[in-house]
Write an enzyme that holds these catalytic residues in place. Structure first.
Site, short mmCIF file in Angstrom:
data_model
loop_
_atom_site.label_atom_id
_atom_site.label_comp_id
_atom_site.label_asym_id
_atom_site.label_seq_id
_atom_site.Cartn_x
_atom_site.Cartn_y
_atom_site.Cartn_z
N GLU A 38 30.03 73.77 -19.38
CA GLU A 38 31.13 74.53 -18.80
C GLU A 38 30.86 74.92 -17.34
O GLU A 38 31.79 74.95 -16.53
CB GLU A 38 31.41 75.77 -19.65
CG GLU A 38 32.10 75.43 -20.97
CD GLU A 38 32.16 76.61 -21.93
OE1 GLU A 38 33.26 76.92 -22.44
OE2 GLU A 38 31.10 77.20 -22.20
N GLU A 85 29.94 74.47 -29.93
CA GLU A 85 30.09 75.84 -30.42
C GLU A 85 30.73 75.95 -31.80
O GLU A 85 30.36 76.82 -32.60
CB GLU A 85 30.91 76.67 -29.42
CG GLU A 85 30.17 77.02 -28.13
CD GLU A 85 30.32 75.97 -27.06
OE1 GLU A 85 29.98 76.26 -25.90
OE2 GLU A 85 30.77 74.85 -27.36
#
Length: 695
Positions: free
Chosen positions: A140, A161
């Site tokens: 990210e 995740e």
């Protein structure tokens, strides 16, 4: 930016901890050939590649300071972020999430967004140089840049995740679909995590998906990236990206992702459902709206039981796996300078490939004739060539590894100077005893003998040797290169030195290890045997096979009858045959499964994989008791609770944590269930069956 970052910087200090391994952000100025100056932010926690960079509260503050300095410096024309050698970052420091109160988690989520987005919103062109592993927040941080490069040999890129009961919480759920489209984004942060945490493993994959704009190889990756960035800045390099379909195509991708998540999790994973919702939202939401939704989702997730179970699983894989319970003092281990492998079939060849790649020592395969032995070497060479073709190795390294692998039919040539000898022959006690006896005649007195048996007694296998203390169980899971687990089994005579050497070898091979008592089928296969036996009994009693398979979405990585199709009915029957002989009161041996084996059928299902093969159906004799999918699930989990308690009471495994570690890394049980025992506790099955919880 609507977030008050100054207040967040004050609030974040409330969740500072002394045990955070801080990832520092070092800003340096790089003058490019055109004369433009790039502010290069390098992430580095001060440790080598075995301790990846992570983002905790202090690390976020560090990154914020570096970004502010780069953006405030008028001499800097553009900003880039990269990592220490081999690592960009492995994402958030999950210990922080476990320790922080709910309001602290929200602060971490909001601050991560506020800091990361400075790369995109700071007013200067920005670059992400993915120089190594980039997972979760590590990817990210680069997604916020305007442009990205990636090293061709990148070992792992992804947003895992959902596997952990979380969601991509620092921009990934909004940025990625708006960069590469919803279908590809769903693969990265929904499908791959639910497929046992699959990640992207080459720069080519990353570029092909559109995550990075270009891949570079070699030791000068950073230099090439800087030159490419200079080209972008001076206009000689143009980056073109495909237009995103924001119509029906987006909706179709969301629908397919939802179906996939439901099929994989049985609608029991809040994180998977939320990830699909965020994918849908990203179609129309602004960046601010998308990031706010991620903040809400991440804050809600950390208090959910599934997330707590995921963090428990993560701890097992990251910490307990590094310090296996019961392992002897590592100083007792002897060096391994040569490996001998008895057999040269597919399993033995996989061993040879793994040993030579990881240990980088001579490996010799022995078989009954030279042609068979040479086939094993050819397999290893072919696999090494595949890695070379994919950019995961270079020619010199490939040639060196090829030169370390040889084959012979002569035990004395192969084993007279071998330190570690492993057999991969037919799963029959007499055969294994014979090959070990032959090897013992020529091997050094200190050589360790390892057996890859999946169910046979280590003690009996060693019983007729002159030195039974040298024999240890070394049970891999197939495919050897992919499955992390290695069960190390102590026989009654196994010495501490042999055991220590086995653990040292397993560590060198990069495997997750658990110590197991010598008992039928050890840990994972014993539990899978009880599971498969109960499933077969339910089907034989009258529950349709498709209903049985539907019962385990979200528990096992694939339905039981699909697993039978994968491993083959004969192997499934053989494992349960061994256990039914050892424990006839509990382990069911299906006559219907035996009929399928005798008929040489490879699966219960037909070509579509959904309906039972009519020829198989004609073989089956079933009763009239038909259960619902939830009833099948409950009854089977009750059987697993019973077997787990028995195994712990017998000392087959040291603790519930070792059983969970084994089921996660050897059988693919879900992180967000906490492996097996956490799931049994959470659903009240442990107490109902055994009278007490496992934790």
């Amino acid at each position: 930016m609507t977030t008050d970052i100054n207040q967040l910087l004050v609030d974040i200090e409330k969740v500072f901890t002394d045990d955070e391994v801080v990832t520092y952000a070092r800003l340096s100025k790089v003058t490019l050939p055109s004369g433009k100056v790039l502010g290069l932010v390098t992430l580095d926690n001060g440790h080598d590649h075995t301790r990846p960079n992570t983002f905790g509260p202090k690390g976020l503050v560090e990154l914020n300071t570096a970004y502010d300095a780069a953006l405030a410096d008028d001499s800097i024309d553009a900003v880039a972020v990269t990592g220490k050698p081999f690592i960009l970052a492995a994402g958030a420091d999950l210990n922080t999430f476990k320790q922080a109160p709910t309001e602290g988690v929200r602060t971490i989520a909001e601050l991560g967004h506020a800091v990361f987005r400075k790369l995109a919103d700071g007013g200067k062109p920005s670059f992400g140089f993915i120089n190594g592993l980039a997972l979760g927040g590590g990817l990210e941080v680069a997604l916020h840049a305007d442009y990205r490069t990636v090293i061709e040999t990148v070992p792992a890129v992804g947003l895992p995740e959902v596997m952990l009961g979380l969601i991509p919480g620092w921009g990934g759920a909004w940025l990625l679909p708006n960069l590469i489209g919803p279908e590809r984004a769903a693969k990265v942060f929904i499908s791959n995590p639910l497929n046992n945490g699959t990640v992207l493993r080459s720069g080519k994959e990353v570029v092909d998906l559109g995550i990075a704009d270009v891949a570079f190889g070699g030791a000068d990756y950073l230099e090439q990236s800087l030159l490419w960035a200079d080209g972008v800045l001076n206009g000689t390099v143009t980056v073109e990206r495909a237009e995103i379909d924001r119509g029906a195509g987006w909706d179709e991708a969301v629908k397919n992702a939802g179906f996939f998540a439901w099929a994989k999790t049985g609608d029991a994973s809040p994180a998977a459902k939320k990830a699909v919702e965020l994918l849908a939202l990203a179609k129309t939401a602004s960046k601010d709206e998308g990031f706010a939704a991620e903040d809400e989702a991440l804050t809600a997730a950390v208090s959910q039981p599934e997330t707590l179970a995921s963090l428990y699983s993560f701890d097992l894989v990251q910490k307990r796996a590094k310090r296996p319970a019961g392992a002897p003092d590592k100083s007792l281990a002897q060096p391994i300078t040569k490996v001998g492998i008895i057999g040269a079939g597919l399993m033995a060849s996989q061993f040879a490939l793994l040993f030579v790649q990881r240990l980088k020592v001579p490996v010799v395969l022995v078989d009954l004739d030279q042609e068979r032995a040479d086939k094993g070497v050819a397999y290893v060479h072919a696999e090494l060539d595949k890695r070379l073709a994919k950019g995961r190795s270079d020619q010199d390294k490939t040639n060196r590894l090829k030169g370390l692998v040889s084959a012979t039919t002569d035990y004395s040539v192969a084993f007279s100077d071998a330190d570690f000898i492993i057999e991969a022959v037919f799963e029959e006690m007499g055969v294994k005893k014979t090959v070990f006896a032959n090897a013992e005649k020529v091997a050094p007195a200190t050589a360790v003998f390892a057996t890859n048996t999946s169910s046979l007694s280590i003690t009996e296998m060693a019983s007729e040797l002159e030195h039974p203390e040298r024999v240890v169980g070394f049970h891999f899971f197939n495919p050897v290169a992919v499955m992390p687990l290695l069960e190390i089994i102590r026989g009654e005579a196994t010495s501490e030195a042999a055991l220590a050497t086995a653990f040292a070898a397993g560590k060198g091979l990069g495997k997750t290890m658990i110590l197991v008592k010598d008992s039928p089928s050890f840990v994972v296969n014993r539990l899978l045997g009880r599971f498969m036996g109960e499933v077969a009994k339910i089907a034989d009693e009258g529950t349709p096979i498709p209903v049985v398979d539907q019962a385990f979405a979200g528990v096992t990585p694939m339905p039981p009858y699909q697993l039978i199709a994968l491993v083959g009915p004969a192997i499934a029957y053989h494992n349960n045959e061994t256990l039914a002989h050892a424990f006839p009161d509990r382990f069911y041996l299906s006559e219907n499964l035996h009929k399928v084996v005798e008929a040489k059928k490879g699966s219960f299902y037909g070509p579509d994989g959904k309906t039972v093969d009519p020829e198989v159906e004609a073989l089956l004799e079933v009763g009239t008791t038909e259960l619902t999918a939830p009833e099948v699930r409950r009854r089977t989990l009750e059987a697993l609770a019973d077997e787990t308690r028995r195994m712990l009471d017998e000392g087959v495994a040291a603790a519930p944590e070792d059983i969970d570690l084994g089921m996660i890394t050897g059988a693919g049980f879900q992180f967000w269930n906490g492996g097996l025992t956490q799931l049994l506790d959470r659903e009240g099955i442990s107490e109902a069956v055994t009278g007490r919880r496992f934790h």
